[in-house]
Write a protein that holds these residues in place. Structure first.
Motif, PDB file in Angstrom:
ATOM      1  N   GLY A  56       0.835  -1.198   0.000  1.00 30.33           N
ATOM      2  CA  GLY A  56       0.000   0.000   0.000  1.00 30.33           C
ATOM      3  C   GLY A  56       0.865   1.241   0.000  1.00 30.33           C
ATOM      4  O   GLY A  56       2.033   1.199   0.393  1.00 30.33           O
ATOM      5  N   VAL A  57       0.306   2.354  -0.476  1.00 28.93           N
ATOM      6  CA  VAL A  57       1.081   3.597  -0.575  1.00 28.93           C
ATOM      7  C   VAL A  57       0.315   4.752   0.062  1.00 28.93           C
ATOM      8  O   VAL A  57      -0.900   4.692   0.251  1.00 28.93           O
ATOM      9  N   ASP A  58       1.064   5.805   0.379  1.00 26.21           N
ATOM     10  CA  ASP A  58       0.489   7.004   0.994  1.00 26.21           C
ATOM     11  C   ASP A  58       0.087   8.051  -0.029  1.00 26.21           C
ATOM     12  O   ASP A  58      -0.750   8.905   0.248  1.00 26.21           O
ATOM     13  N   ALA A  59       0.737   8.005  -1.207  1.00 28.39           N
ATOM     14  CA  ALA A  59       0.523   9.063  -2.189  1.00 28.39           C
ATOM     15  C   ALA A  59       0.723   8.507  -3.585  1.00 28.39           C
ATOM     16  O   ALA A  59       1.418   7.501  -3.794  1.00 28.39           O
ATOM     17  N   LEU A  60       0.121   9.189  -4.553  1.00 25.93           N
ATOM     18  CA  LEU A  60       0.243   8.826  -5.960  1.00 25.93           C
ATOM     19  C   LEU A  60       0.809  10.003  -6.741  1.00 25.93           C
ATOM     20  O   LEU A  60       0.300  11.129  -6.643  1.00 25.93           O
ATOM     21  N   VAL A  61       1.859   9.742  -7.509  1.00 27.53           N
ATOM     22  CA  VAL A  61       2.379  10.704  -8.475  1.00 27.53           C
ATOM     23  C   VAL A  61       2.096  10.116  -9.853  1.00 27.53           C
ATOM     24  O   VAL A  61       2.664   9.092 -10.226  1.00 27.53           O
ATOM     25  N   HIS A  62       1.207  10.761 -10.599  1.00 27.30           N
ATOM     26  CA  HIS A  62       0.757  10.215 -11.882  1.00 27.30           C
ATOM     27  C   HIS A  62       1.400  11.005 -13.021  1.00 27.30           C
ATOM     28  O   HIS A  62       1.044  12.153 -13.291  1.00 27.30           O
ATOM     29  N   LEU A  63       2.378  10.354 -13.675  1.00 25.33           N
ATOM     30  CA  LEU A  63       3.102  10.973 -14.784  1.00 25.33           C
ATOM     31  C   LEU A  63       2.865  10.245 -16.096  1.00 25.33           C
ATOM     32  O   LEU A  63       3.190  10.790 -17.155  1.00 25.33           O
ATOM     33  N   ALA A  64       2.351   9.040 -16.053  1.00 24.89           N
ATOM     34  CA  ALA A  64       2.245   8.211 -17.255  1.00 24.89           C
ATOM     35  C   ALA A  64       1.277   8.829 -18.257  1.00 24.89           C
ATOM     36  O   ALA A  64       0.173   9.238 -17.906  1.00 24.89           O
TER      37      ALA A  64
ATOM     38  N   ILE B  13      -6.198   6.468  -0.847  1.00 23.56           N
ATOM     39  CA  ILE B  13      -5.009   7.302  -1.087  1.00 23.56           C
ATOM     40  C   ILE B  13      -5.510   8.711  -1.382  1.00 23.56           C
ATOM     41  O   ILE B  13      -6.117   8.955  -2.427  1.00 23.56           O
ATOM     42  N   ASP B  14      -5.292   9.636  -0.478  1.00 23.02           N
ATOM     43  CA  ASP B  14      -5.923  10.952  -0.608  1.00 23.02           C
ATOM     44  C   ASP B  14      -4.945  12.059  -0.980  1.00 23.02           C
ATOM     45  O   ASP B  14      -5.278  13.249  -0.895  1.00 23.02           O
ATOM     46  N   ARG B  15      -3.745  11.691  -1.422  1.00 28.07           N
ATOM     47  CA  ARG B  15      -2.739  12.680  -1.812  1.00 28.07           C
ATOM     48  C   ARG B  15      -2.260  12.336  -3.222  1.00 28.07           C
ATOM     49  O   ARG B  15      -1.550  11.356  -3.419  1.00 28.07           O
ATOM     50  N   ILE B  16      -2.668  13.138  -4.204  1.00 25.40           N
ATOM     51  CA  ILE B  16      -2.333  12.882  -5.604  1.00 25.40           C
ATOM     52  C   ILE B  16      -1.673  14.120  -6.195  1.00 25.40           C
ATOM     53  O   ILE B  16      -2.199  15.233  -6.080  1.00 25.40           O
ATOM     54  N   VAL B  17      -0.539  13.925  -6.835  1.00 23.56           N
ATOM     55  CA  VAL B  17       0.134  14.965  -7.613  1.00 23.56           C
ATOM     56  C   VAL B  17       0.308  14.400  -9.016  1.00 23.56           C
ATOM     57  O   VAL B  17       0.725  13.249  -9.172  1.00 23.56           O
ATOM     58  N   TYR B  18      -0.018  15.192 -10.028  1.00 21.90           N
ATOM     59  CA  TYR B  18       0.070  14.626 -11.375  1.00 21.90           C
ATOM     60  C   TYR B  18       0.553  15.669 -12.381  1.00 21.90           C
ATOM     61  O   TYR B  18       0.519  16.878 -12.125  1.00 21.90           O
ATOM     62  N   ALA B  19       0.988  15.153 -13.530  1.00 23.32           N
ATOM     63  CA  ALA B  19       1.522  16.005 -14.591  1.00 23.32           C
ATOM     64  C   ALA B  19       0.396  16.519 -15.468  1.00 23.32           C
ATOM     65  O   ALA B  19      -0.161  15.786 -16.280  1.00 23.32           O
ATOM     66  N   SER B  20       0.066  17.808 -15.285  1.00 21.59           N
ATOM     67  CA  SER B  20      -0.720  18.506 -16.287  1.00 21.59           C
ATOM     68  C   SER B  20       0.294  19.041 -17.299  1.00 21.59           C
ATOM     69  O   SER B  20       1.353  18.441 -17.480  1.00 21.59           O
ATOM     70  N   SER B  21       0.013  20.135 -17.952  1.00 22.29           N
ATOM     71  CA  SER B  21       0.911  20.560 -19.031  1.00 22.29           C
ATOM     72  C   SER B  21       0.798  22.051 -19.297  1.00 22.29           C
ATOM     73  O   SER B  21      -0.285  22.639 -19.200  1.00 22.29           O
ATOM     74  N   GLU B  22       1.930  22.644 -19.693  1.00 19.73           N
ATOM     75  CA  GLU B  22       1.929  24.026 -20.139  1.00 19.73           C
ATOM     76  C   GLU B  22       1.053  24.226 -21.366  1.00 19.73           C
ATOM     77  O   GLU B  22       0.634  25.348 -21.658  1.00 19.73           O
ATOM     78  N   THR B  23       0.749  23.142 -22.100  1.00 20.10           N
ATOM     79  CA  THR B  23      -0.036  23.287 -23.330  1.00 20.10           C
ATOM     80  C   THR B  23      -1.419  23.866 -23.070  1.00 20.10           C
ATOM     81  O   THR B  23      -2.002  24.477 -23.971  1.00 20.10           O
TER      82      THR B  23
END
Length: 279
Positions: free
Chosen positions: A63-71, A104-114
């Motif tokens: 299990g994890v505490d946070a998700l970093v979504h870059l895919a 998992i209530d902490r998510i950081v993800y890659a949006s975009s300058e576009t």
């Protein structure tokens, strides 16, 4: 923290995995391709695989505490518009939805300058650009990034304890990319498509760590760019040549970024440390 990173074998992802690990976090790398020892292979378009991988994987984590979504398919034109849309929107929904179901209530993800209106064939409303004007997607890739931000807004409304942070990354660069930068000065229009911006992958990783540390319930978005442009030519000259008539907000500086990182600095404590000029 125990952090799952999707797309950890991508250009930014490799640096993020390395830097988060060096900072003392336990990192689980979830990606579709790469060496078996470095990651767990997951097809993010398959919700069953996503929720299973985030919930626990044999001897790798429970299990994890946070998700970093870059895919993601990382740019327009790599695949067809339909393939880009289907892959990116479904992968993001699956990642967010699975995280929520697992608590998992902490998510950081890659949006975009576009989403700011790249490639600025229609000039920006003002320079430097910031997060205050409405998204202006000009490609299917960018449209998905905008829809992902809207998805996040609704998910945090449904789940008040949830934190989702969208980082609008500029064009990711590594030190080996910097040798080409001096050639950009010859044509001001060659890199006008993102206001001559970039982000060193190491500073991109710093922004992710700051966002994870700062995470509070709700949604927020931040432009993440280097402190300077890719050009040695001064900003005033570039803007006058390429974007005449566009309102200028404040002092442009000589080579300061025209993708405003003021909000990321103020709220997250983001402080880019790397410049191509030092390479």
């Amino acid at each position: 923290m125990r952090i799952a990173v999707t797309g950890g074998n991508g250009k930014l992802g490799r640096t993020v995995v390395r830097e988060l690990t060096a900072a003392g976090h336990s990192v689980v790398n979830l990606d579709r391709d790469g060496p078996r020892e470095a990651l767990t292979r997951v097809d993010l378009t398959d919700y069953g695989q996503v929720i299973d991988a985030l919930g626990g994987i044999d001897d790798r984590h429970d299990g994890v505490d946070a998700l970093v979504h870059l895919a993601a398919i990382p740019a327009p034109g790599i695949m067809s518009d339909v393939a880009t849309f289907q892959n990116n929107i479904l992968s993001t929904f699956n990642a967010f939805h699975a995280a929520i179901r697992l608590g998992i209530d902490r998510i950081v993800y890659a949006s975009s300058e576009t989403v700011l209106g790249l490639p600025f064939d229609t000039p920006p409303p003002y320079i430097p650009v910031d997060e205050e004007y409405a998204a202006r997607p000009e490609s299917v890739y960018s449209l998905v990034k905008h829809l992902e931000e809207q998805l996040a807004i609704e998910l945090v409304r449904w789940h008040p304890e949830l934190s989702i942070t969208a980082l609008r990354f500029s064009n990711v660069m590594n030190p080996e990319d910097y040798a080409e930068f001096p050639s950009f000065d010859a044509d001001a229009t060659a890199r006008k498509w993102n206001l001559w911006g970039y982000i060193d992958g190491r500073d991109g990783a710093q922004a992710i760590e700051r966002a994870l540390e700062h995470a509070s319930p709700g949604f927020d978005r931040f432009i993440i760019a280097a402190a300077d442009t890719v050009m040695t030519r001064p900003n005033a000259e570039l803007v006058a040549e390429v974007f005449p008539g566009v309102p200028v907000n404040g002092d442009l500086g000589v080579n300061d970024t025209l993708l405003s990182i003021d909000k990321a600095r103020r709220v997250l404590g983001f402080d880019p440390q790397h410049s191509w000029r030092d390479a």
